[in-house]
Design a protein around this motif. Structure first.
Motif, short mmCIF file in Angstrom:
data_model
loop_
_atom_site.label_atom_id
_atom_site.label_comp_id
_atom_site.label_asym_id
_atom_site.label_seq_id
_atom_site.Cartn_x
_atom_site.Cartn_y
_atom_site.Cartn_z
N SER A 66 -22.30 43.67 27.39
CA SER A 66 -22.86 42.53 26.66
C SER A 66 -21.76 41.57 26.22
CB SER A 66 -23.65 43.03 25.46
OG SER A 66 -24.16 41.97 24.70
N HIS A 70 -21.05 37.61 27.42
CA HIS A 70 -20.96 36.52 26.45
C HIS A 70 -19.68 35.71 26.63
CE1 HIS A 70 -21.25 34.34 22.65
NE2 HIS A 70 -20.01 34.75 22.37
N ARG A 73 -19.41 34.04 30.39
CA ARG A 73 -20.70 33.62 30.95
C ARG A 73 -20.59 32.47 31.96
NH1 ARG A 73 -20.73 32.55 25.52
NH2 ARG A 73 -20.84 30.39 24.83
N ALA A 78 -26.48 32.40 34.85
CA ALA A 78 -26.89 32.17 33.47
C ALA A 78 -28.21 32.85 33.13
CB ALA A 78 -26.99 30.67 33.20
N GLU A 79 -29.21 32.69 33.98
CA GLU A 79 -30.52 33.27 33.69
C GLU A 79 -30.46 34.79 33.62
OE1 GLU A 79 -35.08 33.24 35.52
OE2 GLU A 79 -33.46 32.05 36.45
N TRP A 80 -29.72 35.38 34.55
CA TRP A 80 -29.61 36.84 34.57
C TRP A 80 -28.87 37.37 33.35
CZ3 TRP A 80 -24.98 39.57 34.87
CH2 TRP A 80 -25.11 40.95 35.03
N SER A 81 -27.72 36.76 33.02
CA SER A 81 -26.92 37.26 31.91
C SER A 81 -27.61 37.04 30.56
CB SER A 81 -25.54 36.59 31.91
OG SER A 81 -25.67 35.19 31.76
N GLU A 82 -28.27 35.90 30.40
CA GLU A 82 -28.94 35.63 29.13
C GLU A 82 -30.17 36.51 28.91
OE1 GLU A 82 -27.81 33.79 26.65
OE2 GLU A 82 -26.04 33.52 27.90
N SER A 83 -30.75 36.99 29.97
CA SER A 83 -31.89 37.91 29.83
C SER A 83 -31.44 39.34 29.57
CB SER A 83 -32.76 37.86 31.08
OG SER A 83 -32.04 38.30 32.22
N ARG A 85 -28.39 40.30 28.07
CA ARG A 85 -27.61 40.49 26.84
C ARG A 85 -28.44 40.96 25.65
NH1 ARG A 85 -25.17 35.39 25.17
NH2 ARG A 85 -24.76 36.59 23.29
N PRO A 86 -29.57 40.34 25.33
CA PRO A 86 -30.35 40.83 24.18
C PRO A 86 -30.90 42.24 24.39
CG PRO A 86 -31.55 39.10 25.34
CD PRO A 86 -30.17 39.10 25.89
#
Length: 393
Positions: A66, A70, A73, A78-83, A85-86
């Motif tokens: 994670s 961050h 990034r 972007a779409e894959w990593s931002e989904s 991480r949370p």
């Protein structure tokens, strides 16, 4: 002012390869820990211990993945990593609660044993005379911290004045005139400490059991399986952007350091540098159940320091340069977090309805003791950080 040891160093590895290799290694560790956790989930003591270690390894890998998503990034889809991480943050938090409750209970019980054996402890005369217990009991106990503390030596030096402080605050709460401090009644205090320890054991053991059940439920959920599937893909293929090969890791790692430096600049390091700083202890006199308002910025610095350390691991895949000052700063912030959460647990237990005055008093003394540890940790961090600045000025 920038610290010399925090400046990132370029590596000979291609930027995209460095990030992808680090993520693949962490993903492999994640999958290995998951397999161990599933294989050692039996009822034996050794199996339970291995399962606990595997859960912690899962958490460590999830945090590093994670953090890397961050910090770096711009190199990742972007779409894959931002989904992802949370989801990794949810998993890390869920897996960490059981261990945190166990460590908190151990810390508080040890502190109670130490306090009940001390030679300078406040009496319970004023507290026993009060008609009510609960939140206000914390105020009576934390009155013993009127001089504040930055180190454990301060607590020892001011031990002789704690009885007077507790008597004054207790008298104010009961509406009576201040009375001269009586001789400490260690027998009654020991009884209060024993009951306080039993209450903490019940509450934190129950919380630990619930956290364990929640972790098991999470590991069997479809949400976790989706996270595990994403990490499994990550172990073989990292979704990099087309421009990743030409992206320099240095500025991204430097930005992580700058965020850390800016957060530290917002801390009250001046007051933390005084051993007799009592400002952060005032909140303990309030029945407010909210977290201590001064702790959040320090917790944020701890998080940013961890992200900076992960960035260094990416930059130095073979071995991160050992920096004793950076390690000392991290240890001080870890102690700060542990003491802060332990103080909150003691305060929460003191708000239990209809507990005996002696029990509430012991919990209040325990709360004050842990807030002393918070101040000592801030003092240690301030000393460490200021030394780093001076050494590079």
């Amino acid at each position: 002012m920038a610290q010399r040891h925090l400046d990132p160093t370029n590596t000979t590895t291609a930027p995209a390869d460095a990030v992808a290799g680090y993520l693949r290694e962490r993903a492999t560790e994640f999958l290995r820990a998951l397999r161990t956790h599933r294989e050692t989930g039996g009822g034996t003591a050794s199996g339970a211990e291995e399962s606990t270690e595997a859960a912690l390894a899962l958490r460590r890998s999830a945090r590093r993945i994670s953090g890397t998503l961050h910090t770096f990034r711009p190199l990742l889809d972007a779409e894959w990593s931002e989904s992802l991480r949370p989801e990794l943050a949810w998993l890390s938090g869920t897996l960490g609660r059981e261990h945190a409750y166990a460590a908190r209970l151990d810390r508080l019980v040890n502190a109670l044993n130490r306090l009940s054996d001390a030679t300078h402890l406040p009496t319970q005369t004023a507290v026993a005379a009060r008609p009510e217990t609960g939140p206000s009991s914390i105020g009576a106990a934390t009155g013993s911290t009127e001089v504040g503390a930055g180190t454990s030596q301060v607590r020892a030096a001011t031990g002789g004045r704690t009885a007077a402080g507790a008597a004054r605050v207790g008298a104010a709460a009961s509406g009576t005139a201040p009375r001269p401090p009586a001789t400490p009644d260690r027998g009654n205090l020991t009884v209060g400490a024993a009951k306080a320890g039993a209450l903490l054991d019940r509450q934190l053991t129950l919380a630990r059991t619930r956290a364990h059940s929640a972790a098991l439920q999470a590991l069997g959920s479809s949400r976790f399986h989706a996270v595990a599937d994403s990490v499994a893909v990550l172990a073989s293929e990292v979704p990099l952007t087309p421009s990743a090969a030409a992206t320099d890791l240095g500025p991204l790692a430097a930005a992580a350091h700058d965020r850390l430096r800016d957060a530290v600049s917002g801390l009250p390091l001046h007051s933390a540098g005084h051993p007799y700083n009592a400002e952060a202890l005032i909140h303990g006199l309030s029945p407010d159940t909210a977290p201590h308002p001064q702790d959040a910025p320090w917790h944020q610095v701890r998080l940013l320091l961890r992200l900076h350390r992960y960035a260094l691991e990416v930059l130095h895949p073979e071995a991160v340069p050992v920096d004793l000052r950076l390690l000392a700063a991290g240890e001080a912030l870890n102690r700060h977090r542990d003491a802060s959460e332990a103080a909150s647990a003691a305060a929460s237990a003191a708000r239990t309805p209809r507990i005996a005055p002696a029990t509430a008093y012991a919990l209040g003394v325990l709360h004050a003791d842990q807030r002393h540890e918070v101040e000592a940790s801030r003092f240690a961090f301030q000393q460490c950080w200021q030394k780093e600045t001076v050494s590079t000025s």
